[in-house]
Design a protein around this motif. Structure first.
Motif, mmCIF file in Angstrom:
data_model
loop_
_atom_site.group_PDB
_atom_site.id
_atom_site.type_symbol
_atom_site.label_atom_id
_atom_site.label_comp_id
_atom_site.label_asym_id
_atom_site.label_seq_id
_atom_site.Cartn_x
_atom_site.Cartn_y
_atom_site.Cartn_z
ATOM 1 N N TYR A 34 4.143 -2.361 -2.099
ATOM 2 C CA TYR A 34 2.924 -1.643 -2.094
ATOM 3 C C TYR A 34 1.843 -2.238 -3.008
ATOM 4 O O TYR A 34 0.720 -2.328 -2.646
ATOM 5 N N PHE A 43 3.064 7.181 0.353
ATOM 6 C CA PHE A 43 2.742 5.922 0.945
ATOM 7 C C PHE A 43 1.954 6.070 2.031
ATOM 8 O O PHE A 43 1.928 7.033 2.949
ATOM 9 N N PRO A 44 1.196 4.912 2.439
ATOM 10 C CA PRO A 44 -0.172 5.213 3.684
ATOM 11 C C PRO A 44 0.795 5.361 5.001
ATOM 12 O O PRO A 44 1.978 4.919 5.119
ATOM 13 N N ILE A 45 0.186 6.267 5.815
ATOM 14 C CA ILE A 45 0.516 5.967 7.428
ATOM 15 C C ILE A 45 -0.493 5.111 8.060
ATOM 16 O O ILE A 45 -1.792 5.843 8.129
ATOM 17 N N THR A 97 -4.104 8.046 4.049
ATOM 18 C CA THR A 97 -3.620 7.534 3.056
ATOM 19 C C THR A 97 -4.104 8.307 1.778
ATOM 20 O O THR A 97 -5.128 8.811 1.801
ATOM 21 N N LEU A 154 1.525 -4.311 6.439
ATOM 22 C CA LEU A 154 1.594 -2.953 6.870
ATOM 23 C C LEU A 154 2.811 -2.742 7.258
ATOM 24 O O LEU A 154 3.419 -1.386 7.694
ATOM 25 N N TYR A 174 4.708 0.745 6.364
ATOM 26 C CA TYR A 174 3.799 2.194 6.591
ATOM 27 C C TYR A 174 3.531 2.580 7.968
ATOM 28 O O TYR A 174 2.428 3.264 8.362
ATOM 29 N N ARG A 213 8.632 5.742 10.431
ATOM 30 C CA ARG A 213 9.717 5.827 9.349
ATOM 31 C C ARG A 213 10.108 7.188 8.968
ATOM 32 O O ARG A 213 11.385 7.264 8.396
#
Length: 355
Positions: free
Chosen positions: A58, A301-303, A318, A345, A348, A352
């Motif tokens: 990250y 964490f971001p998607i 995010t 990426l 992300y 997941r």
């Protein structure tokens, strides 16, 4: 024929994706129900950093995004980007030291400073830390001005900016073919959902479940005042900075603190604490407070990815929108155009959460 893409959301993330697509020659329509700046963006602390970049994967995405900010500001000179530095002592000394050692080993420009150096960096702090960390390369981009600059430049490059509320995503079988706005369907080859806290309901109309929470964060904004702060200050119970127009903005955390039962009272207490931390702040007055709802994926964490099982839709939601926006815009545009997914990426994807 040029690809047609709809971007839902005109906050910093949507604006960056829209701009990068327009620059690549895509026919872009950016749809926003709240005008330029979106909902979370105006309430943002606007801190560009890789300080809280754990784990290392990250951190790498965040440092790349910092570099992309410099590129983006070069392409769009109206972006008010300032590398003003950040002074931080909001952890106990042992944890601060462990964090400094880790991030330094990754190549982050952390400097350990004592009381005298802290006083030179921020001469108007009433209480100085014995030990703090300073990162000269951290910065800030005034969020609404930046978002407007990106959208204006995207428009200049042929993008269409539409104000309206997206009711649903339009589906044909298991593919998204456009959006329904004010009972009118706008079609596109791909739809990007970058609507922050609003993404949850929009994605759900195509059967896509987004595991995001939207915790409220209270931030106080002073009236414009003489210059008291040079950069970002992250003290134990208070995070603050001064904007380009002279407003001090502060929160019990840079994401904003819990507004509590009585946000007015919480804001007044927070503002008094802010004044107490600054020398020469006698005339500082509270102008207003904001309560922002920050789109925060369940694991923090971001998607940023396509959705499994549903074609024609790309999700970009995010928490650290200000830091990540230039990199997310660049990578999302590339993936949408040629299917090439950047290695940064990899962790992300929305998939997941399906395990």
């Amino acid at each position: 024929m040029a690809k047609q893409v709809i971007v839902i959301g005109a906050g910093i993330v949507g604006a960056s994706i829209g701009w990068h697509l327009a620059k690549a020659g895509v026919r872009v329509t950016v749809i926003s129900d709240s005008g330029a700046g979106g909902v979370a963006t105006p309430n943002s602390f606007a801190w560009i950093n890789a300080s809280w970049g754990n784990p290392e994967t990250y951190f790498r995405l965040r440092t790349r995004a910092m570099a992309e900010w410099t590129r983006l500001a070069g392409d769009v000179p109206a972006i008010p980007l300032a590398w003003c530095g950040g002074l931080c002592w909001d952890l106990p000394a042992d944890r601060l030291e462990a964090y400094a050692a880790e991030h330094s080993s990754w190549g982050y420009g952390i400097e350990r400073v004592g009381r005298d150096q802290a006083a030179r960096i921020e001469p108007n702090l009433a209480e100085l830390p014995d030990f703090a960390l300073y990162v000269a390369e951290e910065g800030v981009a005034e969020p609404v001005t930046t978002t407007r600059a990106l959208l204006a430049d995207a428009e200049r490059r042929g993008a269409r900016i539409v104000t309206g509320t997206v009711q649903t995503l339009a589906l044909s079988g298991s593919k998204v073919t456009g959006v329904v706005v004010s009972s009118e369907t706008i079609t596109a080859d791909e739809v990007v959902v970058a609507a922050g806290a609003g993404a949850l309901a929009i994605a759900a109309t195509a059967g896509i479940k987004l595991p995001i929470e939207t915790p409220p964060g209270l931030i106080v904004h002073s009236r414009p005042y003489k210059k008291l702060l040079n950069g970002l200050v992250l003290a134990e119970t208070l995070h603050m900075r001064q904007t380009a127009e002279g407003r001090i903005i502060a929160g019990s955390d840079f994401g904003g603190g819990d507004p509590g039962e009585n946000p007015e009272a919480t804001a007044r207490e927070l503002f008094e604490a802010t004044k107490a931390m600054l020398r020469g702040a006698d005339g500082l007055e509270l102008d207003f407070h904001t309560v922002g709802y920050r789109p925060t994926p369940a694991d923090g964490f971001p998607i940023v990815s396509r959705a499994d099982g549903v074609g024609g839709v790309y999700i970009a939601v995010t928490h650290s929108g200000i830091t990540l926006a230039p990199a997310v815009g660049l990578f999302a545009a590339r993936e949408i155009l040629d299917g090439e997914r950047d290695a940064l990426l990899a962790p992300y994807a929305l998939s997941r959460f399906a395990q």
